[in-house]
Design a protein around this motif. Structure first.
Motif, PDB file in Angstrom:
ATOM      1  N   ARG A   1      -3.066 -37.208 -16.213  1.00 47.68           N
ATOM      2  CA  ARG A   1      -2.392 -38.075 -17.186  1.00 47.68           C
ATOM      3  C   ARG A   1      -0.913 -38.247 -16.810  1.00 47.68           C
ATOM      4  NH1 ARG A   1      -3.222 -41.265 -22.024  1.00 47.68           N
ATOM      5  NH2 ARG A   1      -1.150 -41.514 -22.865  1.00 47.68           N
ATOM      6  N   ALA A   2      -0.263 -37.153 -16.445  1.00 48.29           N
ATOM      7  CA  ALA A   2       1.147 -37.221 -16.065  1.00 48.29           C
ATOM      8  C   ALA A   2       1.326 -38.105 -14.830  1.00 48.29           C
ATOM      9  CB  ALA A   2       1.693 -35.821 -15.813  1.00 48.29           C
ATOM     10  N   SER A   3       0.408 -37.999 -13.887  1.00 50.58           N
ATOM     11  CA  SER A   3       0.456 -38.845 -12.697  1.00 50.58           C
ATOM     12  C   SER A   3       0.277 -40.311 -13.065  1.00 50.58           C
ATOM     13  CB  SER A   3      -0.633 -38.406 -11.713  1.00 50.58           C
ATOM     14  OG  SER A   3      -0.666 -39.244 -10.606  1.00 50.58           O
TER      15      SER A   3
ATOM     16  N   LEU B   1      -6.773 -42.066 -22.332  1.00 51.52           N
ATOM     17  CA  LEU B   1      -6.963 -41.831 -20.907  1.00 51.52           C
ATOM     18  C   LEU B   1      -6.366 -40.485 -20.507  1.00 51.52           C
ATOM     19  CD1 LEU B   1      -6.133 -45.325 -19.346  1.00 51.52           C
ATOM     20  CD2 LEU B   1      -8.361 -44.227 -19.528  1.00 51.52           C
ATOM     21  N   PHE B   2      -7.197 -39.617 -20.016  1.00 48.28           N
ATOM     22  CA  PHE B   2      -6.793 -38.302 -19.504  1.00 48.28           C
ATOM     23  C   PHE B   2      -6.060 -37.450 -20.546  1.00 48.28           C
ATOM     24  CE2 PHE B   2      -6.750 -41.305 -15.908  1.00 48.28           C
ATOM     25  CZ  PHE B   2      -7.877 -40.837 -15.261  1.00 48.28           C
ATOM     26  N   THR B   3      -6.512 -37.514 -21.776  1.00 45.81           N
ATOM     27  CA  THR B   3      -5.944 -36.649 -22.813  1.00 45.81           C
ATOM     28  C   THR B   3      -6.872 -35.462 -23.034  1.00 45.81           C
ATOM     29  OG1 THR B   3      -6.997 -37.963 -24.548  1.00 45.81           O
ATOM     30  CG2 THR B   3      -4.718 -38.531 -23.981  1.00 45.81           C
ATOM     31  N   GLN B   4      -6.320 -34.403 -23.612  1.00 46.17           N
ATOM     32  CA  GLN B   4      -7.105 -33.184 -23.800  1.00 46.17           C
ATOM     33  C   GLN B   4      -8.281 -33.370 -24.751  1.00 46.17           C
ATOM     34  OE1 GLN B   4      -4.876 -29.668 -24.573  1.00 46.17           O
ATOM     35  NE2 GLN B   4      -3.753 -29.794 -22.666  1.00 46.17           N
TER      36      GLN B   4
ATOM     37  N   LYS C   1      -8.790 -28.767 -18.926  1.00 45.10           N
ATOM     38  CA  LYS C   1      -7.884 -29.542 -19.790  1.00 45.10           C
ATOM     39  C   LYS C   1      -6.505 -29.665 -19.152  1.00 45.10           C
ATOM     40  CE  LYS C   1     -10.068 -28.532 -24.196  1.00 45.10           C
ATOM     41  NZ  LYS C   1      -9.944 -27.851 -25.491  1.00 45.10           N
ATOM     42  N   HIS C   2      -6.040 -28.576 -18.561  1.00 43.83           N
ATOM     43  CA  HIS C   2      -4.744 -28.582 -17.886  1.00 43.83           C
ATOM     44  C   HIS C   2      -4.769 -29.530 -16.684  1.00 43.83           C
ATOM     45  CE1 HIS C   2      -0.909 -27.178 -16.404  1.00 43.83           C
ATOM     46  NE2 HIS C   2      -1.479 -27.003 -15.215  1.00 43.83           N
ATOM     47  N   GLU C   3      -5.849 -29.486 -15.922  1.00 46.50           N
ATOM     48  CA  GLU C   3      -5.988 -30.363 -14.761  1.00 46.50           C
ATOM     49  C   GLU C   3      -5.981 -31.834 -15.174  1.00 46.50           C
ATOM     50  OE1 GLU C   3      -9.001 -30.307 -11.051  1.00 46.50           O
ATOM     51  OE2 GLU C   3      -8.754 -28.386 -12.067  1.00 46.50           O
TER      52      GLU C   3
END
Length: 122
Positions: free
Chosen positions: A109-111, A68-71, A102-104
């Motif tokens: 992912r951090a959120s 989930l939400f990985t690069q 990718k950064h976004e």
């Protein structure tokens, strides 16, 4: 605008310990020549207000709890909305493959990890 087909799937909690429950909405459009971004943003806005977390759009076959939400799948995610956030929908392959995207996605992912921390394994 409305999808030609619509299905809903409820996926159980992550077997590895995330608190979240995934609700999948599968929209199928026969004609993809339209500008989908405004419609997709509205779908995300509605989904994120109904969810207690993050709504996102991804191409079929890209979902797995570990990714989930990985690069490695960032280019398969074409939209997201964090609760109380502004929906983002991208319908452009060059942007989806960019380092900026990718950064976004890493920020999403951090959120997610902050809102839904993993249980510690014994």
């Amino acid at each position: 605008m409305k999808p030609d087909e619509f299905e809903t799937f409820r996926l159980g909690p992550d077997p590895e310990g995330h608190r979240g429950v995934i609700q999948e909405y599968d929209l199928t459009f026969e004609d993809i020549s339209h500008d989908f971004a405004p419609y997709l943003r509205e779908c995300l806005r509605k989904a994120s207000t109904e969810a207690e977390g993050i709504a996102w759009l991804a191409f079929e076959g890209s979902f797995h709890y570990d990714h989930l939400f990985t690069q490695d799948i960032a280019d398969k995610i074409y939209g997201y909305c964090i609760l109380d956030g502004t929906p983002v929908a991208i319908w452009d392959d060059a942007i989806l493959k960019s380092d900026r995207w990718k950064h976004e996605i890493a920020e999403v992912r951090a959120s997610m990890e902050s809102a839904f921390p993993m249980r510690q394994k014994d």
